[in-house]
Write a protein that holds these residues in place. Structure first.
Motif, mmCIF file in Angstrom:
data_model
loop_
_atom_site.group_PDB
_atom_site.id
_atom_site.type_symbol
_atom_site.label_atom_id
_atom_site.label_comp_id
_atom_site.label_asym_id
_atom_site.label_seq_id
_atom_site.Cartn_x
_atom_site.Cartn_y
_atom_site.Cartn_z
ATOM 1 N N LEU A 57 0.693 -1.162 0.171
ATOM 2 C CA LEU A 57 0.375 -0.016 0.024
ATOM 3 C C LEU A 57 0.637 1.406 -0.142
ATOM 4 C CD1 LEU A 57 -3.028 -1.083 2.762
ATOM 5 C CD2 LEU A 57 -2.700 -0.913 0.443
ATOM 6 N N LEU A 58 0.591 1.483 -1.100
ATOM 7 C CA LEU A 58 1.293 3.103 -1.419
ATOM 8 C C LEU A 58 0.651 4.255 -0.468
ATOM 9 C CD1 LEU A 58 3.113 3.067 -4.896
ATOM 10 C CD2 LEU A 58 4.071 1.824 -2.877
ATOM 11 N N LEU A 59 1.766 5.485 0.743
ATOM 12 C CA LEU A 59 1.353 6.044 0.921
ATOM 13 C C LEU A 59 1.741 7.450 0.330
ATOM 14 C CD1 LEU A 59 1.440 5.820 5.167
ATOM 15 C CD2 LEU A 59 -0.089 6.217 3.701
ATOM 16 N N ALA A 60 1.417 8.698 -0.083
ATOM 17 C CA ALA A 60 1.720 9.526 -0.053
ATOM 18 C C ALA A 60 1.382 11.715 0.091
ATOM 19 C CB ALA A 60 2.526 9.573 -1.888
ATOM 20 N N HIS A 61 2.207 12.164 0.203
ATOM 21 C CA HIS A 61 1.167 13.710 0.024
ATOM 22 C C HIS A 61 0.727 14.242 -1.384
ATOM 23 C CE1 HIS A 61 5.121 15.147 0.876
ATOM 24 N NE2 HIS A 61 4.458 16.587 0.596
ATOM 25 N N PHE A 62 0.492 14.758 -1.488
ATOM 26 C CA PHE A 62 0.102 16.022 -3.287
ATOM 27 C C PHE A 62 -0.064 16.806 -3.091
ATOM 28 C CE2 PHE A 62 -1.308 15.848 -7.099
ATOM 29 C CZ PHE A 62 0.178 15.850 -8.230
ATOM 30 N N GLY A 63 0.755 18.214 -3.228
ATOM 31 C CA GLY A 63 0.358 19.536 -3.153
ATOM 32 C C GLY A 63 -0.098 19.446 -1.087
ATOM 33 N N PRO A 65 -3.458 20.412 -0.067
ATOM 34 C CA PRO A 65 -4.290 20.064 0.913
ATOM 35 C C PRO A 65 -5.221 21.173 2.274
ATOM 36 C CG PRO A 65 -4.027 18.017 0.648
ATOM 37 C CD PRO A 65 -2.835 18.757 0.574
ATOM 38 N N LYS A 66 -4.313 20.740 2.817
ATOM 39 C CA LYS A 66 -4.373 21.205 4.302
ATOM 40 C C LYS A 66 -5.558 20.571 4.566
ATOM 41 C CE LYS A 66 -2.256 26.293 3.355
ATOM 42 N NZ LYS A 66 -2.510 27.381 2.414
ATOM 43 N N GLY A 67 -5.828 19.874 5.197
ATOM 44 C CA GLY A 67 -6.409 18.946 6.061
ATOM 45 C C GLY A 67 -7.567 18.403 5.213
ATOM 46 N N ALA A 68 -8.136 18.510 3.870
ATOM 47 C CA ALA A 68 -9.256 18.521 3.238
ATOM 48 C C ALA A 68 -9.126 18.364 2.327
ATOM 49 C CB ALA A 68 -10.238 20.275 3.551
ATOM 50 N N ARG A 69 -10.255 17.358 1.293
ATOM 51 C CA ARG A 69 -10.266 16.210 0.574
ATOM 52 C C ARG A 69 -10.442 17.925 -0.658
ATOM 53 N NH1 ARG A 69 -12.107 10.717 -0.543
ATOM 54 N NH2 ARG A 69 -11.739 9.868 1.357
ATOM 55 N N ASN A 70 -9.680 17.284 -1.644
ATOM 56 C CA ASN A 70 -10.081 18.231 -2.900
ATOM 57 C C ASN A 70 -9.284 17.941 -3.247
ATOM 58 O OD1 ASN A 70 -8.851 20.127 -4.576
ATOM 59 N ND2 ASN A 70 -8.023 21.651 -2.719
ATOM 60 N N SER A 71 -10.266 16.940 -5.218
ATOM 61 C CA SER A 71 -9.933 17.139 -6.032
ATOM 62 C C SER A 71 -8.975 16.997 -6.665
ATOM 63 C CB SER A 71 -11.643 16.927 -6.445
ATOM 64 O OG SER A 71 -11.907 18.216 -7.187
ATOM 65 N N THR A 72 -8.231 18.522 -7.219
ATOM 66 C CA THR A 72 -7.802 18.692 -7.773
ATOM 67 C C THR A 72 -6.340 18.649 -7.253
ATOM 68 O OG1 THR A 72 -7.670 21.011 -6.635
ATOM 69 C CG2 THR A 72 -8.328 20.818 -8.676
ATOM 70 N N MET A 73 -6.236 18.103 -5.823
ATOM 71 C CA MET A 73 -5.096 17.268 -5.165
ATOM 72 C C MET A 73 -4.857 16.132 -5.359
ATOM 73 S SD MET A 73 -4.225 20.789 -3.374
ATOM 74 C CE MET A 73 -4.417 22.197 -3.349
ATOM 75 N N THR A 119 -2.521 11.509 1.839
ATOM 76 C CA THR A 119 -2.799 11.866 2.729
ATOM 77 C C THR A 119 -2.813 13.031 4.351
ATOM 78 O OG1 THR A 119 -0.346 11.938 2.973
ATOM 79 C CG2 THR A 119 -0.494 9.923 3.692
ATOM 80 N N ARG A 120 -2.631 13.988 2.961
ATOM 81 C CA ARG A 120 -2.621 15.590 3.433
ATOM 82 C C ARG A 120 -4.343 16.154 3.330
ATOM 83 N NH1 ARG A 120 2.502 19.465 2.084
ATOM 84 N NH2 ARG A 120 4.103 17.706 3.433
ATOM 85 N N PHE A 121 -5.198 14.687 2.942
ATOM 86 C CA PHE A 121 -6.604 15.517 2.956
ATOM 87 C C PHE A 121 -6.844 15.345 4.606
ATOM 88 C CE2 PHE A 121 -7.788 13.925 -0.881
ATOM 89 C CZ PHE A 121 -7.398 15.433 -1.506
ATOM 90 N N GLY A 124 -5.214 14.868 10.681
ATOM 91 C CA GLY A 124 -4.358 14.041 11.435
ATOM 92 C C GLY A 124 -2.582 13.884 11.055
ATOM 93 N N GLU A 125 -2.997 14.266 9.998
ATOM 94 C CA GLU A 125 -1.513 13.949 8.543
ATOM 95 C C GLU A 125 0.017 14.887 9.681
ATOM 96 O OE1 GLU A 125 0.061 12.231 7.964
ATOM 97 O OE2 GLU A 125 1.611 12.866 5.936
ATOM 98 N N GLU A 126 -0.982 16.529 9.322
ATOM 99 C CA GLU A 126 0.385 17.312 9.682
ATOM 100 C C GLU A 126 0.297 17.474 11.396
ATOM 101 O OE1 GLU A 126 1.104 20.412 6.890
ATOM 102 O OE2 GLU A 126 -0.857 19.406 5.727
ATOM 103 N N ALA A 127 -0.711 17.312 11.479
ATOM 104 C CA ALA A 127 -0.379 17.550 13.403
ATOM 105 C C ALA A 127 -0.087 16.349 13.755
ATOM 106 C CB ALA A 127 -2.391 17.708 13.896
ATOM 107 N N ASN A 128 0.284 14.465 12.839
ATOM 108 C CA ASN A 128 0.880 14.111 13.462
ATOM 109 C C ASN A 128 0.003 13.334 14.743
ATOM 110 O OD1 ASN A 128 2.936 11.798 13.651
ATOM 111 N ND2 ASN A 128 4.638 12.981 14.861
#
Ligand code: ADP
Ligand code: MG
Length: 399
Positions: A57-63, A65-73, A119-121, A124-128
């Motif tokens: 299972l690959l995990l990654a951030h992309f752009g 998005p500041k903790g919310a779902r964003n279809s462009t990211m 992961t940044r959707f 909890g990601e950036e807040a660890n």
């Protein structure tokens, strides 16, 4: 033996679920990926786990998005590129935890790959956040971190997961850590550091760390102007942070105390206008820069002397170009010194490690990037390592 666990420490992983943190923050143009270097970098780790029969299972951030779902990211934008590079079908899973992930794992066969959502959707990601990490970990057996470029951040999927699951460095991470250890942690001496680039202010912590660790500190680029000004040189219209001359003097004093020789250029390439091959171009001694001239590159005599310094050294770390290398002929010093370093590396008298966005571009421009011992493309994480900081993602992998 290394100080961190690697894939060699895994044992039998047949049918086990691996969470693999990778860097899929790929450069895009419109909807398409323009460069797949980061996927190529993660490929050996992914395929090794695939071949060993794990469910990957690959995990990654992309752009950002500041903790919310964003279809462009959505990470799904990288799916085609990932499949192309891996030469294998990958199942996109639009979550990182919960029943959708569990069901998808049920569908995956041993050796199959799933790509989890950005992961940044989730905040909890950036807040660890420990609960967020535990939710991701609940579906998996072990964690592999292959994203050195994100290791300077203590996020749930760069640090938190390593606290919950058995954690291992992937092959790209292992290569990077081994190269960096050889360059600054346990280097063969003497060590030279080349620090260049535009501004002292962006690399203060780097300079302060290096004076205590290296025998030769070679300062070039725009930041050399601030050091020259600190020594009383009139740098004319050059890029110069006059408010940092005290700081520059303090760094030179610290270097003196530590037995580190600071090398500043004594001849320079100057011009009245900043353009390609300007009519006013000339080479002069640093004490002869006119009021209306700018220093845009290190001069040829200084470059030759710096090459001689490298010949006496066993290790080199390099961050920052020696001049305004994007504009000819202000790439001359960077190209010449890079070629010397490359030749010494090929001749096996020098271990050479370089990193930084513009540095990597400059070494590619010089045509010698492949001849260096190691080139880091990690950007921020590389700089923080040069600053001597502990990288939380790396610390969490320590045995
Ligand atoms: P990196 O991305 O490798 O860390 P930096 O971003 O610190 O490097 O610095 C790179 C920039 O510094 C380049 O854009 C280059 O043009 C600029 N630069 C180097 N020397 C000079 C100079 N003498 N005057 C102005 N800019 C310079
Ligand atoms: Mg830069």
């Amino acid at each position: 033996m290394s100080s961190f666990r690697t894939l060699d420490d895994l044992g039998d992983v047949t049918g086990k679920v691996a969470l693999v943190r990778v860097d899929l923050n790929l450069p895009m143009d419109g909807g398409s990926v323009t460069d797949t270097t980061r996927v190529e970098a993660a490929k050996p780790t992914i395929m090794e786990l695939v071949d060993a029969g794990a469910k990957v299972l690959l995990l990654a951030h992309f752009g950002r998005p500041k903790g919310a779902r964003n279809s462009t990211m959505s990470v799904s934008m990288t799916l085609d590129a990932v499949e192309d590079v891996l030469g294998k079908e990958v199942m996109f899973i639009p979550e990182v935890q919960g029943p959708v992930v569990a069901q998808s794992i049920g569908i995956l066969r041993n050796g199959d790959i799933g790509l989890l959502e950005n992961t940044r959707f989730w905040p909890g990601e950036e807040a660890n956040d420990a609960e967020f990490a535990a939710g991701i970990a609940a579906n998996a057996d072990f964690f592999v971190n292959d994203a050195f470029s994100a290791a300077h951040r203590a996020h749930a999927t760069t640090e938190g997961l390593a606290r919950i699951l058995p954690a291992f460095a992937g092959r790209a991470m292992e290569k990077e850590l081994t190269a960096l250890e050889a360059a600054l942690e346990k280097p063969e001496q003497p060590v030279a550091a080349v620090v260049g680039g535009a501004k002292v202010s962006s690399k203060l912590a780097v300079l302060e760390n290096l004076v205590g660790k290296v025998q030769h500190l070679i300062i070039g680029g725009g930041m050399a102007n601030t050091f020259l000004a600190a020594r009383g040189v009139d740098v004319g219209k050059s890029l110069c942070e006059h408010d940092l001359t005290d700081t520059a003097n303090a760094i030179m004093d610290a270097a003196d105390h530590a037995g580190c020789t600071v090398h500043l250029p004594y001849d320079v390439v100057v011009s009245k206008e900043f353009s390609a091959n300007p009519a006013s171009l000339r080479v002069c001694n640093v004490h002869e820069v006119a009021e209306d001239e700018m220093i845009l590159d290190v001069g040829p005599q200084a470059v030759e002397a710096l090459g001689d310094v490298l010949k006496t050294c066993k290790t080199l770390v390099w961050n920052g170009p020696m001049g305004a290398f994007e504009t000819e002929p202000f790439d001359d010093a960077t190209v010449a010194l890079a070629k010397t370093a490359a030749a010494l590396t090929i001749g096996e008298s020098l271990v050479s490690v370089a990193g930084g966005g513009d540095t990597v571009a400059a070494l590619n421009h010089a045509g010698v990037a492949q001849d260096f011992s190691y080139i880091s493309t990690a950007g921020g994480a590389f700089l923080e390592w040069m600053e001597g900081k502990e990288l939380p993602g790396v610390t969490a992998l320590k045995k």
